[in-house]
Scaffold this active site. Structure first.
Site, short mmCIF file in Angstrom:
data_model
loop_
_atom_site.label_atom_id
_atom_site.label_comp_id
_atom_site.label_asym_id
_atom_site.label_seq_id
_atom_site.Cartn_x
_atom_site.Cartn_y
_atom_site.Cartn_z
N HIS A 98 -3.55 0.94 7.98
CA HIS A 98 -2.19 1.47 7.95
C HIS A 98 -2.11 2.69 7.03
O HIS A 98 -1.55 3.73 7.41
CB HIS A 98 -1.23 0.35 7.47
CG HIS A 98 0.20 0.77 7.33
ND1 HIS A 98 1.21 0.22 8.09
CD2 HIS A 98 0.80 1.68 6.52
CE1 HIS A 98 2.37 0.79 7.75
NE2 HIS A 98 2.14 1.67 6.79
N GLU A 99 -2.71 2.58 5.83
CA GLU A 99 -2.63 3.70 4.87
C GLU A 99 -3.51 4.87 5.30
O GLU A 99 -3.13 6.03 5.12
CB GLU A 99 -3.01 3.23 3.46
CG GLU A 99 -2.13 2.12 2.88
CD GLU A 99 -0.64 2.38 2.99
OE1 GLU A 99 -0.21 3.55 2.96
OE2 GLU A 99 0.12 1.39 3.13
N GLY A 130 0.84 -1.19 0.00
CA GLY A 130 0.00 0.00 0.00
C GLY A 130 0.88 1.24 0.00
O GLY A 130 2.07 1.16 0.31
NI NI Z 1 3.32 2.95 5.64
#
Ligand code: NI
Length: 172
Positions: free
Chosen positions: A136-137, A46
């Site tokens: 996370h993104e 990602g």
């Molecule tokens: Ni990252």
């Protein structure tokens, strides 16, 4: 489509909350193309726009290899609207903190809303590693890094490992 330079830990853009996207134009679509191209070239799961120095709420994720054919998406102005109480730990790394990884606890199941790169509303469920990659993104868009989810001791140890790696890299 271009491979862009990925900014590393220490660059202030990674700590700055990114701006909402208001115009769904060709420039945005070209940013999304660059994110995909850069992510693939770096062998990542990602990538968020701040990681190429663009402080806007845009991200891409592709974890089809581990999570199935549906697990590829480009999202604009995403937000997590539901998170399961169920959590699990799995290994995470980040292209902006290369060479180190650590176990991070995240919800197993989430619901995400946002826009696609053409301005259409999207809403979908994700679980397991797909949910993890999205969380996370999305964190990146708020200036949050995976190391922020670690205990102070784990974070210190990881950063020590990371700095040593960077020094070795510079000596080479
Ligand atoms: Ni990252």
């Amino acid at each position: 489509m271009a491979v862009r330079e990925i900014v590393l830990l220490g660059d202030p853009v990674l700590r700055k909350p990114a701006e909402e996207v208001e115009r769904f134009d060709e420039e945005l679509q070209s940013l999304v193309d660059d994110l995909f191209t850069t992510m693939v070239s770096a062998d990542g799961a990602g990538l968020a726009a701040p990681q190429i120095g663009v402080s806007r709420r845009v991200l891409v994720v592709d974890v089809r290899q581990v999570a199935g054919d549906h697990a590829r998406v480009a999202l604009v102005n995403p937000r997590v609207v539901e998170r399961s109480d169920d959590e699990e730990k799995d290994t995470e790394g980040c292209l902006s903190i290369p060479g180190v990884s650590e176990l991070v606890r995240r919800p197993v199941h989430i619901v995400v809303e946002g826009k696609d790169p053409f301005g259409e509303d999207v809403r979908f469920e994700a679980e397991g590693f797909y949910a993890r990659a999205l969380l996370h993104e999305i964190d990146h868009l708020d200036g949050v890094l995976f190391i922020d989810h670690l205990s102070p001791l784990k974070r210190r140890m990881l950063l020590k490992r990371y700095r040593k790696l960077r020094e070795e890299e510079e000596d080479r």
